[in-house]
Design a protein around this motif. Structure first.
Motif, PDB file in Angstrom:
ATOM      1  N   ALA A 120      22.489  54.789  31.907  1.00  0.00           N
ATOM      2  CA  ALA A 120      23.398  55.412  33.018  1.00  0.00           C
ATOM      3  C   ALA A 120      24.648  56.426  32.470  1.00  0.00           C
ATOM      4  CB  ALA A 120      23.834  54.183  33.852  1.00  0.00           C
ATOM      5  N   ARG A 121      25.055  55.861  31.131  1.00  0.00           N
ATOM      6  CA  ARG A 121      26.222  56.634  30.529  1.00  0.00           C
ATOM      7  C   ARG A 121      25.703  57.504  29.824  1.00  0.00           C
ATOM      8  NH1 ARG A 121      30.998  52.688  29.641  1.00  0.00           N
ATOM      9  NH2 ARG A 121      32.129  54.468  29.881  1.00  0.00           N
ATOM     10  N   SER A 122      24.487  58.007  29.526  1.00  0.00           N
ATOM     11  CA  SER A 122      23.871  58.904  28.715  1.00  0.00           C
ATOM     12  C   SER A 122      24.077  58.893  27.150  1.00  0.00           C
ATOM     13  CB  SER A 122      24.392  60.374  29.193  1.00  0.00           C
ATOM     14  OG  SER A 122      23.965  60.641  30.301  1.00  0.00           O
ATOM     15  N   PRO A 123      23.723  57.667  26.738  1.00  0.00           N
ATOM     16  CA  PRO A 123      24.041  57.386  25.251  1.00  0.00           C
ATOM     17  C   PRO A 123      23.418  58.332  24.377  1.00  0.00           C
ATOM     18  CG  PRO A 123      22.540  55.565  26.066  1.00  0.00           C
ATOM     19  CD  PRO A 123      23.013  56.422  27.201  1.00  0.00           C
ATOM     20  N   SER A 124      23.598  58.417  23.123  1.00  0.00           N
ATOM     21  CA  SER A 124      23.093  59.084  22.037  1.00  0.00           C
ATOM     22  C   SER A 124      22.006  58.259  21.402  1.00  0.00           C
ATOM     23  CB  SER A 124      23.992  59.938  21.149  1.00  0.00           C
ATOM     24  OG  SER A 124      24.883  59.079  20.544  1.00  0.00           O
ATOM     25  N   LEU A 125      22.351  57.122  21.406  1.00  0.00           N
ATOM     26  CA  LEU A 125      21.584  55.947  20.671  1.00  0.00           C
ATOM     27  C   LEU A 125      20.957  54.742  21.617  1.00  0.00           C
ATOM     28  CD1 LEU A 125      19.995  54.725  18.011  1.00  0.00           C
ATOM     29  CD2 LEU A 125      22.343  53.895  17.431  1.00  0.00           C
ATOM     30  N   ARG A 159      28.083  55.298  24.225  1.00  0.00           N
ATOM     31  CA  ARG A 159      27.416  56.057  23.112  1.00  0.00           C
ATOM     32  C   ARG A 159      26.411  55.515  22.606  1.00  0.00           C
ATOM     33  NH1 ARG A 159      27.169  60.122  24.088  1.00  0.00           N
ATOM     34  NH2 ARG A 159      26.928  61.125  22.107  1.00  0.00           N
ATOM     35  N   ILE A 160      26.231  54.070  22.521  1.00  0.00           N
ATOM     36  CA  ILE A 160      25.198  53.280  21.980  1.00  0.00           C
ATOM     37  C   ILE A 160      24.890  52.197  23.084  1.00  0.00           C
ATOM     38  CG2 ILE A 160      24.464  51.485  20.122  1.00  0.00           C
ATOM     39  CD1 ILE A 160      26.360  52.706  18.380  1.00  0.00           C
ATOM     40  N   ALA A 161      23.759  52.171  23.498  1.00  0.00           N
ATOM     41  CA  ALA A 161      23.158  51.054  24.558  1.00  0.00           C
ATOM     42  C   ALA A 161      22.033  50.215  24.030  1.00  0.00           C
ATOM     43  CB  ALA A 161      22.789  51.970  25.905  1.00  0.00           C
ATOM     44  N   MET A 162      21.979  49.154  24.735  1.00  0.00           N
ATOM     45  CA  MET A 162      21.080  48.396  24.102  1.00  0.00           C
ATOM     46  C   MET A 162      20.079  47.857  25.143  1.00  0.00           C
ATOM     47  SD  MET A 162      21.539  44.993  21.288  1.00  0.00           S
ATOM     48  CE  MET A 162      20.054  44.205  20.732  1.00  0.00           C
ATOM     49  N   ILE A 163      19.014  47.551  24.880  1.00  0.00           N
ATOM     50  CA  ILE A 163      18.259  46.587  26.033  1.00  0.00           C
ATOM     51  C   ILE A 163      17.768  45.515  25.422  1.00  0.00           C
ATOM     52  CG2 ILE A 163      15.745  46.793  26.913  1.00  0.00           C
ATOM     53  CD1 ILE A 163      15.850  49.866  27.131  1.00  0.00           C
ATOM     54  N   PHE A 164      18.162  44.412  25.926  1.00  0.00           N
ATOM     55  CA  PHE A 164      17.830  43.083  25.354  1.00  0.00           C
ATOM     56  C   PHE A 164      16.551  42.356  25.662  1.00  0.00           C
ATOM     57  CE2 PHE A 164      22.561  43.566  25.932  1.00  0.00           C
ATOM     58  CZ  PHE A 164      22.994  43.089  24.635  1.00  0.00           C
ATOM     59  N   GLN A 165      16.053  41.255  25.004  1.00  0.00           N
ATOM     60  CA  GLN A 165      14.984  40.753  25.062  1.00  0.00           C
ATOM     61  C   GLN A 165      14.403  40.381  26.272  1.00  0.00           C
ATOM     62  OE1 GLN A 165      13.921  37.864  22.310  1.00  0.00           O
ATOM     63  NE2 GLN A 165      14.762  38.971  20.463  1.00  0.00           N
ATOM     64  N   GLU A 166      15.514  39.678  27.183  1.00  0.00           N
ATOM     65  CA  GLU A 166      15.143  39.018  28.563  1.00  0.00           C
ATOM     66  C   GLU A 166      16.050  39.549  29.715  1.00  0.00           C
ATOM     67  OE1 GLU A 166      14.049  37.430  31.425  1.00  0.00           O
ATOM     68  OE2 GLU A 166      12.837  36.791  29.590  1.00  0.00           O
ATOM     69  N   PRO A 167      15.463  40.335  30.443  1.00  0.00           N
ATOM     70  CA  PRO A 167      16.169  40.902  31.384  1.00  0.00           C
ATOM     71  C   PRO A 167      16.652  39.799  32.492  1.00  0.00           C
ATOM     72  CG  PRO A 167      13.687  41.131  31.715  1.00  0.00           C
ATOM     73  CD  PRO A 167      13.848  40.635  30.542  1.00  0.00           C
ATOM     74  N   MET A 168      15.932  38.919  32.521  1.00  0.00           N
ATOM     75  CA  MET A 168      16.649  37.937  33.800  1.00  0.00           C
ATOM     76  C   MET A 168      17.837  37.388  33.183  1.00  0.00           C
ATOM     77  SD  MET A 168      16.189  37.235  36.778  1.00  0.00           S
ATOM     78  CE  MET A 168      16.766  36.289  37.924  1.00  0.00           C
ATOM     79  N   THR A 169      18.199  37.087  31.821  1.00  0.00           N
ATOM     80  CA  THR A 169      19.447  36.631  31.475  1.00  0.00           C
ATOM     81  C   THR A 169      20.495  37.941  31.129  1.00  0.00           C
ATOM     82  OG1 THR A 169      18.523  36.801  28.874  1.00  0.00           O
ATOM     83  CG2 THR A 169      18.473  34.799  30.446  1.00  0.00           C
ATOM     84  N   ALA A 170      20.039  39.124  31.089  1.00  0.00           N
ATOM     85  CA  ALA A 170      20.756  40.282  30.842  1.00  0.00           C
ATOM     86  C   ALA A 170      21.381  40.827  32.031  1.00  0.00           C
ATOM     87  CB  ALA A 170      20.014  41.394  30.003  1.00  0.00           C
ATOM     88  N   LEU A 171      20.629  40.649  33.190  1.00  0.00           N
ATOM     89  CA  LEU A 171      21.067  41.172  34.432  1.00  0.00           C
ATOM     90  C   LEU A 171      22.049  39.766  35.244  1.00  0.00           C
ATOM     91  CD1 LEU A 171      18.092  42.424  36.040  1.00  0.00           C
ATOM     92  CD2 LEU A 171      20.044  43.972  35.177  1.00  0.00           C
TER      93      LEU A 171
END
Length: 329
Positions: free
Chosen positions: A169-174, A91-103
């Protein structure tokens, strides 16, 4: 209609080795409806990323929360880890600052996107097809051949697109995006911001964009909240805030924005700066937290922390000198 997200009087303190609590966030609040966009700005050390982590339940174990974070009718302050896991990512998804460490560097990007789809019951073939569709949607060129790539085989902009695909991917609302364009060149930055704007509009998804870059904020969000030293200093529609900032700190941030010179043959222009630095959370000045850096400081600014108050339609500020939109006595 109730807001999708309602944050009220939020406080975050960190437990210290001696058992005391160090206040970090204080009296933070805002409402956000489905489909709305909100920017959160301020210098490094203002508490922006900590606020983002609080919203998604990813604060360290030493954190103590007060106030409320009501999301889709439920208060996340005091929620169990199991309750937060049921909301986080779905329901809540987040995009973090540094994609190389998030992946995950050991997993192919298609598998990382498909993971969320499989959690929602998709069979492997359907999950892979969904991952491919998401890669296409976030403008990964030649997605069919890229889906089996590892993160290190992609550019920074491509990795950030993969992070966006995972978040969606999971269709969050936020969607909470914490500095999603950091370290990207201007062309890629614009493309990533355009993708976010399109996806919010298509899915009626709410977006919180955390950034220190007012140019990014101006391009992306309709409303902006300014944080300083852990508390809110101003909130307004973005266009109004940039045109007529009411708080001296906001004026300082805007004054420090690089501007393109339009006069022919103009020489280099020195950027304005805000004197001093954001105070440490354990050493806040008396009165207004910005008083010792403020060019409009008067003795009354030291008499106590200013109240958060409305100064016009959809506008509020923490400053004793602000009497209406953009005005000082």
């Amino acid at each position: 209609m109730s807001p999708l997200l309602s944050v009220a009087n939020l406080g975050v303190s960190l437990a210290q080795p001696d058992g005391s609590l160090l206040p970090i966030l204080h009296d933070v609040g805002f409402d956000l409806a489905a489909g709305e966009t909100l920017g959160i700005v301020g210098e490094s050390g203002s508490g922006k990323s900590l606020l983002a982590l609080a919203l998604i339940g990813l604060l360290p174990g030493s954190a103590v929360l007060s106030g409320s974070i009501r999301f889709e009718g439920s208060d996340l302050v005091g929620a169990s880890e199991a309750e937060l896991r049921a909301i986080r990512g779905r329901r809540i998804a987040m995009i973090f600052q540094e994609p190389m460490t998030a992946l995950n560097p050991a997993m192919r990007i298609g598998d990382q996107i498909a993971e969320g789809l499989r959690l929602d019951g998709a069979r492997p073939a359907a999950a892979r097809a969904g991952a491919l569709a998401l890669l296409d949607r976030v403008r990964i060129v030649d997605a069919a051949n890229r889906i089996d790539a590892f993160p290190h085989e992609l550019s920074g902009g491509q990795r950030q697109r993969v992070i966006i695909a995972i978040a969606l991917a999971r269709s969050p609302s936020l969607l909470v995006a914490d500095e999603p364009t950091t370290a990207l060149d201007v062309t890629v930055q614009r493309d990533v911001l355009d993708i976010l704007g399109e996806l919010v509009a298509e899915a009626n998804m709410a977006l919180i964009l955390v950034s220190h870059d007012l140019g990014v904020i101006a391009r992306t969000v309709a409303r902006t909240l300014v944080l300083y030293a852990g508390t809110r200093f101003e909130e307004a529609p973005t266009s109004a805030l940039l045109a007529e900032p009411a708080n001296p700190y906001t004026r300082g941030l805007i004054g420090a924005m690089p501007r393109r010179r339009t006069d022919a043959g103009a020489g280099r222009q020195r950027l304005a700066v805000i004197a001093g630095t954001v105070p440490a959370f354990g050493a806040l000045p008396p009165g207004c937290r910005f008083a010792n850096r403020c060019p409009e400081h008067i003795p009354a600014c030291d008499d106590g922390e200013p109240a958060w108050r409305a100064i016009g339609p959809e506008r509020a500020v923490r400053c004793i000198r602000a009497t209406r939109e953009g005005a000082r006595p």
